[in-house]
Design an enzyme around this catalytic site. Structure first.
Site, mmCIF file in Angstrom:
data_model
loop_
_atom_site.group_PDB
_atom_site.id
_atom_site.type_symbol
_atom_site.label_atom_id
_atom_site.label_comp_id
_atom_site.label_asym_id
_atom_site.label_seq_id
_atom_site.Cartn_x
_atom_site.Cartn_y
_atom_site.Cartn_z
ATOM 1 N N CYS A 50 21.358 16.401 -17.050
ATOM 2 C CA CYS A 50 20.539 17.385 -17.348
ATOM 3 C C CYS A 50 20.909 18.449 -16.205
ATOM 4 C CB CYS A 50 19.275 17.074 -16.523
ATOM 5 S SG CYS A 50 17.779 16.344 -18.108
ATOM 6 N N CYS B 165 28.486 -3.932 -0.434
ATOM 7 C CA CYS B 165 28.727 -5.575 -0.811
ATOM 8 C C CYS B 165 30.299 -5.602 -0.694
ATOM 9 C CB CYS B 165 28.058 -5.782 -1.469
ATOM 10 S SG CYS B 165 25.839 -6.269 -1.175
ATOM 11 N N ASP C 270 0.661 -1.200 0.242
ATOM 12 C CA ASP C 270 -0.019 -0.098 0.341
ATOM 13 C C ASP C 270 1.176 1.248 0.597
ATOM 14 O OD1 ASP C 270 -1.619 2.164 0.389
ATOM 15 O OD2 ASP C 270 -3.086 0.779 1.423
ATOM 16 N N CYS D 203 26.680 -15.523 -2.311
ATOM 17 C CA CYS D 203 25.570 -15.026 -1.318
ATOM 18 C C CYS D 203 24.439 -15.264 -2.899
ATOM 19 C CB CYS D 203 25.669 -13.686 -0.650
ATOM 20 S SG CYS D 203 26.943 -13.761 0.841
ATOM 21 N N CYS E 199 11.370 20.888 -18.878
ATOM 22 C CA CYS E 199 11.757 20.850 -20.177
ATOM 23 C C CYS E 199 10.998 18.985 -20.548
ATOM 24 C CB CYS E 199 13.298 19.622 -20.321
ATOM 25 S SG CYS E 199 14.491 21.402 -20.161
ATOM 26 N N HIS E 200 10.513 18.713 -19.658
ATOM 27 C CA HIS E 200 9.875 17.378 -19.778
ATOM 28 C C HIS E 200 8.342 16.863 -19.497
ATOM 29 C CE1 HIS E 200 14.282 15.283 -19.811
ATOM 30 N NE2 HIS E 200 14.504 16.574 -19.159
ATOM 31 N N CYS F 249 30.506 -11.780 -5.675
ATOM 32 C CA CYS F 249 28.734 -11.517 -5.710
ATOM 33 C C CYS F 249 28.164 -12.689 -5.767
ATOM 34 C CB CYS F 249 28.100 -10.237 -6.975
ATOM 35 S SG CYS F 249 29.247 -8.597 -6.486
ATOM 36 N N CYS G 79 13.021 20.455 -14.106
ATOM 37 C CA CYS G 79 12.607 19.633 -14.831
ATOM 38 C C CYS G 79 11.677 19.705 -15.723
ATOM 39 C CB CYS G 79 12.687 18.161 -13.251
ATOM 40 S SG CYS G 79 14.363 18.281 -13.101
#
Length: 288
Positions: A141, A249, A76, A207, A107-108, A204, A104
Site C-alpha cells: 500500500c 534468536c 488492562d 528451546c 481506501c480502507h 528453534c 490508509c
C-alpha cells in the site's frame, strides 16, 4: 572433527545454562482484558493442532510463561505499554501522507476493516502466488498506492501499523492455512525450525519444543508462540515484531542470520504461526 567440537560446545553451553534450573510449568491463569468497550477473554491455551500432536498435546501462549507483574500489564489496556504504539499507528492510518495526500483511511475507512486479517497471516497471495506477511501488505500500500518509499520491515512506522492492525483481530483465533499453495512454504519453514544453526548448533525446537517450561538463566522458556506479536518487550522498552525476534534468536546461536522479511523468515513465520492455530490473537501483548 570441527563439527564434533561445535556440537560438544553447544551441548556444554546449553547444559550449563539449564544447570540447576527446575522445571517451571506454564502458570494456570486466564487472560481477560479490560478495554474501553468491555472485557475480552482470550484463548491462551488449547489442544495442539493436528500437525503438532505427535510432539505435544497442549499449546500455550507465551503469556503463561511470564511473571505475575508482566501478565498483569496485559490485563488492562490502560496499563499495557504497547497501546501507545497502536495509538501512533492510528495517527499514521489517518494521516494524509501519500504523494497526493493519500491515507490508509482514504481506501480502507476505519482500521476495523482489517478485522480478522492478522489471524490468517502469513498466507499465499492468490494473484501473485507469493507468501505474504502483514509487513508485505503494508508496504504494498505504501509503495503502490501512496507512491512512497517502503517503510521497511522493522522500522518504527511499520511496527506502529502492525500494532494497530493486529489489535483489530484481538480475540480472533489463529487459523493459518498450511495446505494447498501454502504447503511448500510451510514445509520450508518447518525445515528451518528444526535445523541447527550457528556455533552453538541450536534449532528453534531445542528451546521451544525440547526444553519448554525450563529455566535458562532467568528466562522461562516458552513454546515460542507468536500469537501475541507484535509485542511490547520490557527488555527492549519497545515494540518487537516476530521477524525481529527471529533475527535475534538466530543471532543468539552465533550464526549469520537471514534478514527480517526474507523468504526464509517468512516461511518460518508461517510454520511458527501454524503451531499456534487455535490460540487467540492478543493484539499487542507484553513480554519479558
Amino acid at each position: 572433527m570441527q563439527r564434533q567440537s561445535h556440537m560438544r560446545l553447544a551441548a556444554t553451553v546449553f547444559s550449563l545454562a539449564l544447570a540447576g534450573g527446575a522445571m517451571a510449568d506454564p502458570v494456570e491463569d486466564t487472560l481477560v482484558i479490560e478495554t474501553d468497550e468491555g472485557q475480552i477473554e482470550l484463548v491462551t491455551t488449547t489442544a495442539a493442532p493436528a500437525h503438532l500432536q505427535d510432539v505435544m498435546d497442549t499449546i500455550w501462549s507465551g503469556w503463561h510463561f511470564r511473571e505475575d507483574e508482566t501478565r498483569d500489564l496485559q490485563r488492562d489496556d490502560f496499563d499495557n505499554p504497547g497501546m501507545v504504539f497502536a495509538d501512533r499507528g492510528l495517527d499514521s492510518w489517518n494521516a494524509a501522507q501519500g504523494k497526493n495526500g493519500e491515507s490508509c483511511a482514504g481506501c480502507h475507512q476505519g482500521p476495523e476493516s482489517m478485522k480478522g486479517l492478522r489471524a490468517v497471516l502469513p498466507r499465499v497471495d492468490e494473484k501473485t502466488g507469493k507468501l505474504m506477511i502483514l509487513e508485505n501488505y503494508v508496504n504494498a500500500c505504501v509503495t503502490e498506492r501512496m507512491g512512497l518509499e517502503a517503510w521497511g520491515t522493522t522500522g518504527d512506522k511499520m511496527k506502529d501499523m502492525l500494532a494497530l492492525i493486529s489489535m483489530q483481530s484481538r480475540g480472533e483465533v489463529v487459523n493459518v492455512a498450511i495446505d494447498g499453495p501454502a504447503a511448500p512454504f510451510w514445509e520450508q519453514g518447518k525445515e528451518i525450525y528444526y535445523t541447527r544453526y550457528g556455533q552453538l548448533e541450536m534449532a528453534c525446537a531445542n528451546c521451544h519444543e525440547d526444553q519448554q517450561g525450563k529455566m535458562i538463566r532467568a528466562d522461562h522458556l516458552s513454546q515460542g508462540q507468536i500469537n501475541g506479536f507484535p509485542t511490547y518487550r520490557l527488555k527492549d522498552a519497545g515494540m518487537v515484531s516476530a521477524q525481529q525476534r527471529f533475527v535475534g534468536c538466530v543471532r543468539d546461536t552465533r550464526a549469520e542470520t537471514f534478514k527480517a522479511g526474507s523468504d526464509e523468515f517468512k516461511a518460518l513465520e508461517l510454520y511458527v504461526a501454524s503451531r499456534g492455530n487455535g490460540l487467540s490473537i492478543e493484539g499487542v501483548s507484553v513480554r519479558h
